[in-house]
Design a protein around this motif. Structure first.
Motif, PDB file in Angstrom:
ATOM      1  N   PHE A 233       6.515 -22.527  -9.189  1.00  0.00           N
ATOM      2  CA  PHE A 233       5.150 -23.019  -8.974  1.00  0.00           C
ATOM      3  C   PHE A 233       4.067 -22.001  -9.327  1.00  0.00           C
ATOM      4  O   PHE A 233       2.871 -22.309  -9.206  1.00  0.00           O
ATOM      5  N   GLY A 234       4.475 -20.781  -9.714  1.00  0.00           N
ATOM      6  CA  GLY A 234       3.484 -19.753 -10.034  1.00  0.00           C
ATOM      7  C   GLY A 234       2.714 -19.268  -8.826  1.00  0.00           C
ATOM      8  O   GLY A 234       1.586 -18.765  -8.951  1.00  0.00           O
ATOM      9  N   TRP A 235       3.290 -19.408  -7.640  1.00  0.00           N
ATOM     10  CA  TRP A 235       2.597 -19.023  -6.407  1.00  0.00           C
ATOM     11  C   TRP A 235       2.804 -17.531  -6.150  1.00  0.00           C
ATOM     12  O   TRP A 235       3.661 -17.131  -5.385  1.00  0.00           O
TER      13      TRP A 235
ATOM     14  N   GLY B 267      -5.706 -10.116  -1.677  1.00  0.00           N
ATOM     15  CA  GLY B 267      -6.920 -10.603  -2.331  1.00  0.00           C
ATOM     16  C   GLY B 267      -6.687 -10.991  -3.779  1.00  0.00           C
ATOM     17  O   GLY B 267      -7.188 -12.021  -4.243  1.00  0.00           O
ATOM     18  N   GLU B 268      -5.951 -10.165  -4.511  1.00  0.00           N
ATOM     19  CA  GLU B 268      -5.670 -10.434  -5.930  1.00  0.00           C
ATOM     20  C   GLU B 268      -4.170 -10.259  -6.177  1.00  0.00           C
ATOM     21  O   GLU B 268      -3.734  -9.228  -6.685  1.00  0.00           O
ATOM     22  N   PRO B 269      -3.376 -11.263  -5.817  1.00  0.00           N
ATOM     23  CA  PRO B 269      -1.925 -11.142  -6.048  1.00  0.00           C
ATOM     24  C   PRO B 269      -1.613 -11.041  -7.535  1.00  0.00           C
ATOM     25  O   PRO B 269      -2.143 -11.826  -8.327  1.00  0.00           O
TER      26      PRO B 269
ATOM     27  N   ASP C 151       6.608  -6.263 -11.250  1.00  0.00           N
ATOM     28  CA  ASP C 151       5.354  -6.124 -10.494  1.00  0.00           C
ATOM     29  C   ASP C 151       5.448  -6.847  -9.150  1.00  0.00           C
ATOM     30  O   ASP C 151       4.544  -7.581  -8.752  1.00  0.00           O
ATOM     31  N   SER C 152       6.575  -6.632  -8.470  1.00  0.00           N
ATOM     32  CA  SER C 152       6.833  -7.317  -7.197  1.00  0.00           C
ATOM     33  C   SER C 152       6.923  -6.302  -6.059  1.00  0.00           C
ATOM     34  O   SER C 152       7.863  -5.510  -5.998  1.00  0.00           O
ATOM     35  N   THR C 153       5.946  -6.336  -5.145  1.00  0.00           N
ATOM     36  CA  THR C 153       6.020  -5.444  -3.976  1.00  0.00           C
ATOM     37  C   THR C 153       7.138  -5.874  -3.043  1.00  0.00           C
ATOM     38  O   THR C 153       7.714  -5.045  -2.342  1.00  0.00           O
TER      39      THR C 153
ATOM     40  N   PRO D 264       3.170 -10.815  -1.731  1.00  0.00           N
ATOM     41  CA  PRO D 264       2.653  -9.983  -0.628  1.00  0.00           C
ATOM     42  C   PRO D 264       2.910 -10.595   0.749  1.00  0.00           C
ATOM     43  O   PRO D 264       3.122  -9.862   1.725  1.00  0.00           O
ATOM     44  N   LEU D 265       2.899 -11.942   0.826  1.00  0.00           N
ATOM     45  CA  LEU D 265       3.192 -12.564   2.121  1.00  0.00           C
ATOM     46  C   LEU D 265       4.624 -12.264   2.555  1.00  0.00           C
ATOM     47  O   LEU D 265       4.885 -11.988   3.742  1.00  0.00           O
TER      48      LEU D 265
END
Length: 302
Positions: free
Chosen positions: A180-182, A115-117, A44-46, A187-188
Motif C-alpha cells: 500500500f506504500g504506507w 513527520g516525514e516518513p 532506508d528502514s529504521t 517509524p510506527l
C-alpha cells in the motif's frame, strides 16, 4: 553459632556443550546484525535497523552471559567466600540496562521520522526480517535448555524470543509498505518495537535488582519466618532477621535468637532444619543470646 559454610555448590550445571551452544548463538547473531543493519540502510528502514540493533544487543548479551557463565565456575576462596555465582546476576542486570538505552535511542529516531516518513523498500525489509525470524528462533533453541538454569542465560534467551516477535512485526510492516506504500508503518513499528523491549525489561529486571540490593527473595515471607523461628522449641524471642539471595539458586538468612536452656547447639540445629524445610533457606547464620544479654543490649539501645 552457625556452621553452614558450603558455598561452592551453586546447583548450576556448567557444561562445555552449553558453552558451544552459546558460542554458536553469538556468531549467528553477529552475522544477522550485520545483514540487518546493512539491509536497513539500503532499504532506508529504521524498523529493520532497530531490529538489527536489538539483535546486536542480544549478541552482546550472549557474550556477557558466556563470560559470566565461565566466571561463575570459579571456586570460593577466602577473599571471595561466596564464590562467583552472583556474577551472572550482575551480567543480567547490565544486559537489561543496555536494552533500556537502545530502546530510548530507537524511540527518538522513530519520532524524528513521523513527520516525514522516508520511502522504504518494503520487499527487502520483508526478506531480511523473515531471515531474522528464522535466526532468532534458531538461537532461542540453542540456549533454551540452559535458560532453565540461570537468570543470566534466561535474560539472553528471552531477548531472542522478543526478537522473533519483533521480526514478525517488521515483516508485517514491510508488507504494508510493499502493498500500500504506507511508509508511516516503519517509524510506527519502530516505536512499537521499543515499547515491547521496555515492557520486556520491566517484567524481568525487578527480581534481578532485588538480588543485587540484598532484598528478601521474591515471594518470601519475613513475618512468617520470624513467627516460625519464635516457635522453635527453646527459642524465647528472635530479632535482627535478614533475608537475601546469595545468587539465583541460594537463599540466605541471619538472625539473633534469644534462647532458654543450655543446649544451644540443638536449638540452632532445629532452627536451621526448619528454615531449610519450610522456607528453602539452606544458608543460615544464627547468633544465640541468653535472655539477660538481650535485655542488657536493649537497655543500651534506649
Amino acid at each position: 553459632m552457625s556452621h553452614s559454610h558450603h558455598h561452592q555448590g551453586h546447583g548450576h550445571s556448567h557444561g562445555l556443550g552449553g558453552d558451544a551452544a552459546i558460542g554458536w548463538a553469538v556468531v549467528v547473531n553477529l552475522g544477522l546484525t550485520a545483514v540487518q543493519i546493512i539491509g536497513g540502510i539500503a532499504a532506508d528502514s529504521t524498523a529493520l535497523i532497530a531490529d538489527g540493533i536489538h539483535n546486536l544487543s542480544d549478541a552482546m548479551a550472549l557474550v556477557l552471559a558466556f563470560g559470566a557463565r565461565r566466571l561463575a565456575r570459579r571456586a570460593a576462596t577466602p577473599d571471595w567466600s561466596f564464590g562467583w555465582g552472583r556474577v551472572e546476576v550482575v551480567a543480567a542486570f547490565v544486559n537489561y540496562l543496555a536494552l533500556i538505552a537502545v530502546s530510548v535511542w530507537l524511540m527518538a529516531e522513530a519520532v524524528g521520522r513521523l513527520g516525514e516518513p522516508p520511502q522504504v523498500a518494503g520487499g527487502l525489509v520483508m526478506l531480511l526480517a523473515g531471515f531474522a525470524l528464522i535466526v532468532d528462533l534458531g538461537t532461542a533453541a540453542l540456549v533454551w535448555r540452559l535458560a532453565k538454569e540461570s537468570v543470566n542465560i534466561r535474560a539472553a534467551f528471552l531477548h531472542n524470543l522478543a526478537d522473533a516477535g519483533v521480526s514478525v512485526a517488521v515483516i508485517l510492516g514491510g508488507a504494508l509498505i510493499w502493498a500500500f506504500g504506507w511508509n508511516l508503518a516503519d517509524p510506527l513499528l519502530t516505536l512499537a518495537i521499543s515499547v515491547v523491549i521496555l515492557w520486556h525489561v520491566g517484567t524481568e529486571i525487578g527480581p534481578v535488582f532485588r538480588t543485587l540490593m540484598l532484598a528478601a527473595p521474591p515471594g518470601s515471607d519475613p513475618a512468617g519466618v520470624m513467627t516460625a523461628l519464635k516457635s522453635v522449641p527453646g527459642v524465647r524471642d528472635a530479632h535482627h532477621l535478614h533475608l537475601w539471595q546469595i545468587d539465583e539458586k541460594r537463599n540466605a538468612a541471619s538472625v539473633h535468637l534469644v534462647v532458654e536452656g543450655e543446649d544451644y547447639f540443638a536449638i540452632t540445629r532445629r532452627a536451621k532444619e526448619m528454615l531449610a524445610e519450610q522456607f528453602q533457606i539452606d544458608h543460615a547464620t544464627i547468633e544465640i543470646e541468653p535472655p539477660e544479654a538481650c535485655a542488657d543490649m536493649r537497655e543500651h539501645e534506649h
